[in-house]
Design an enzyme around this catalytic site. Sequence first.
Site, PDB file in Angstrom:
ATOM      1  N   LYS A   1      63.289 101.617  15.019  1.00  0.00           N
ATOM      2  CA  LYS A   1      63.004 100.193  15.166  1.00  0.00           C
ATOM      3  C   LYS A   1      63.537  99.396  13.984  1.00  0.00           C
ATOM      4  O   LYS A   1      63.418  99.822  12.828  1.00  0.00           O
ATOM      5  CB  LYS A   1      61.497  99.956  15.287  1.00  0.00           C
TER       6      LYS A   1
ATOM      7  N   GLY B   1      62.217  90.673  19.798  1.00  0.00           N
ATOM      8  CA  GLY B   1      62.888  90.495  21.079  1.00  0.00           C
ATOM      9  C   GLY B   1      63.525  91.757  21.626  1.00  0.00           C
ATOM     10  O   GLY B   1      64.401  91.694  22.485  1.00  0.00           O
TER      11      GLY B   1
ATOM     12  N   LYS C   1      56.319 107.027  16.319  1.00  0.00           N
ATOM     13  CA  LYS C   1      56.069 107.886  17.470  1.00  0.00           C
ATOM     14  C   LYS C   1      56.121 107.051  18.745  1.00  0.00           C
ATOM     15  O   LYS C   1      55.641 105.918  18.778  1.00  0.00           O
ATOM     16  CB  LYS C   1      54.682 108.516  17.335  1.00  0.00           C
TER      17      LYS C   1
ATOM     18  N   ILE D   1      54.775 106.083  22.239  1.00  0.00           N
ATOM     19  CA  ILE D   1      53.575 106.189  23.071  1.00  0.00           C
ATOM     20  C   ILE D   1      54.031 106.075  24.523  1.00  0.00           C
ATOM     21  O   ILE D   1      54.573 105.054  24.932  1.00  0.00           O
ATOM     22  CB  ILE D   1      52.556 105.087  22.742  1.00  0.00           C
TER      23      ILE D   1
ATOM     24  N   HIS E   1      50.916  96.698  26.749  1.00  0.00           N
ATOM     25  CA  HIS E   1      51.138  95.772  25.635  1.00  0.00           C
ATOM     26  C   HIS E   1      50.026  94.728  25.687  1.00  0.00           C
ATOM     27  O   HIS E   1      49.964  93.928  26.615  1.00  0.00           O
ATOM     28  CB  HIS E   1      52.510  95.114  25.770  1.00  0.00           C
TER      29      HIS E   1
ATOM     30  N   LYS F   1      58.952  89.833  27.971  1.00  0.00           N
ATOM     31  CA  LYS F   1      57.826  89.629  28.879  1.00  0.00           C
ATOM     32  C   LYS F   1      58.233  88.710  30.035  1.00  0.00           C
ATOM     33  O   LYS F   1      58.978  87.753  29.833  1.00  0.00           O
ATOM     34  CB  LYS F   1      56.659  88.999  28.108  1.00  0.00           C
TER      35      LYS F   1
ATOM     36  N   ASN G   1      53.078  88.113  15.309  1.00  0.00           N
ATOM     37  CA  ASN G   1      53.962  86.966  15.512  1.00  0.00           C
ATOM     38  C   ASN G   1      53.345  85.758  14.828  1.00  0.00           C
ATOM     39  O   ASN G   1      52.248  85.323  15.183  1.00  0.00           O
ATOM     40  CB  ASN G   1      54.150  86.696  17.006  1.00  0.00           C
TER      41      ASN G   1
ATOM     42  N   ARG H   1      53.582  82.531  14.839  1.00  0.00           N
ATOM     43  CA  ARG H   1      53.955  81.282  15.502  1.00  0.00           C
ATOM     44  C   ARG H   1      53.140  81.144  16.773  1.00  0.00           C
ATOM     45  O   ARG H   1      52.419  82.071  17.151  1.00  0.00           O
ATOM     46  CB  ARG H   1      55.444  81.302  15.873  1.00  0.00           C
TER      47      ARG H   1
ATOM     48  N   ARG I   1      57.052  83.416  33.822  1.00  0.00           N
ATOM     49  CA  ARG I   1      58.135  82.656  33.196  1.00  0.00           C
ATOM     50  C   ARG I   1      59.187  82.309  34.248  1.00  0.00           C
ATOM     51  O   ARG I   1      59.705  83.198  34.931  1.00  0.00           O
ATOM     52  CB  ARG I   1      58.762  83.466  32.062  1.00  0.00           C
TER      53      ARG I   1
END
Length: 459
Positions: free
Chosen positions: A159, A165, A202, A204, A209, A237, A291, A293, A339
């Site tokens: 990561k 994003g 690791k 998952i 989420h 998302k 996040n 914001r 969305r």
Amino acid sequence: MSIQRLFIANRGEIAVRIVRAAKSLGIHTIQAHSEADADMLAVRMADEAVCIGPPQAAKSYLDIDAVVKAARDAGADAVHPGYGFLAESPAFARSVTEAGMIFVGPSADTIQSMGDKVSARQVAEAAGVPVVPGSDGRVDDMDVAARLAATIGFPVMIKASAGGGGRGIRIAETAEDLLKLTPQARQEAQAAFGDGGIYIEKVIRQPRHIEVQILGDGTRAVHCFERECSLQRRRQKVWEEAPAFDLPEATRQAMCKRAVDLAEAVGYRGAGTVEYLYDQQADAYYFIEMNTRIQVEHPVTEMITGLDLVALMIRVASGEPLPLAQDDIHLTGYAIEVRLNAEDPHKKFMPFPGKVGALDLPESDGVRVDHFLYEGYQIPPFYDSLIGKLIVHGDTREQAIDKMQSALDGIKIDGLKTTIPLHKALARSDDVRAGRIHTQWLEPWLDAGNLNDQTGGAS
């Protein structure tokens, strides 16, 4: 209210949302816009508007010097960054405050410490928040990465330390994958965020989420319950809910309390979100990021709590203490947001920035549409494809899904291809209705042709 003139350094539906919240507080609004956005709805709604540069985001919405100068020249005493663009840039927050204006959000130091996922992980651990097993910091040596991966067990996730994003992420199933994919993750992270740092976690399997909405005034923090954000495509998302379904009450309380603990540990000011992976089988949750914001999906939290999160973050930024205690925040019913993107879901979600024709976005009790559209508006091709959000509220999750179906049927946006067909199919899906979903559910469902299945068949 110490904020009298608010500069809105964003565009699209979030700019409209901020204009409305600011006006509800009696604040004069100044809308920033690129040359391509001169006709957008927020420009028409704001008290005044200022052009900050050409269509390219790098020369307008992402140009810190241009934005700060425009805000200062316009006589603004505060700047709201919205989400995306410069919203999580510590350099931008610092520049705003150094120019003598208020940044509507957390301090630059908080953004910096929580924006780097490695330091955020370390802060979370110190605050007692469970984290996914992985590296203690950035991993620069491949031998170290290989030993760590062997210790925690494959598969592992590579990561990016910075950004978000879904970029700069790879999953390694074997040691050979790790050797091959790490340079790719570094290169993508460097290109996207100017920082090629990576760390190891690791994997998952089939997690959900779940994120917790928090509000802080720099000293005290509260939570506004959690959201389910497991329906994702390419780690983006597409459908969000509040509260999370089938979540044990003790787990909900623990997630929310830990989010507040973390917010208070970093002296958080404004609206923010603590994000978790939830292993449903083990009933275990793990911090993944914060996040710093307002989120795209904040309206579902507003629907179940009755709060105006954007107005509250403006009030806190102006120096007010949090005007509510935890016991003042109550969860009522169930809300869902989808969305609406200008994309063609039948052609691999190809962007479709066209001219808006006949438009009907009906709102009613329990149905809300956040958008920036009007008939005749030409959507610019330079930016994100999000054109709006449909949010519904019901007494139960089943009722909310039914209301979502009905509301989707009532929407008319001529001249564009949109993701409405996707959401109609999801609302019909037996798996979605039964809560048999996780972060890896949607893409195989799409690959199996379920978008065209009028029954929304289960996977």
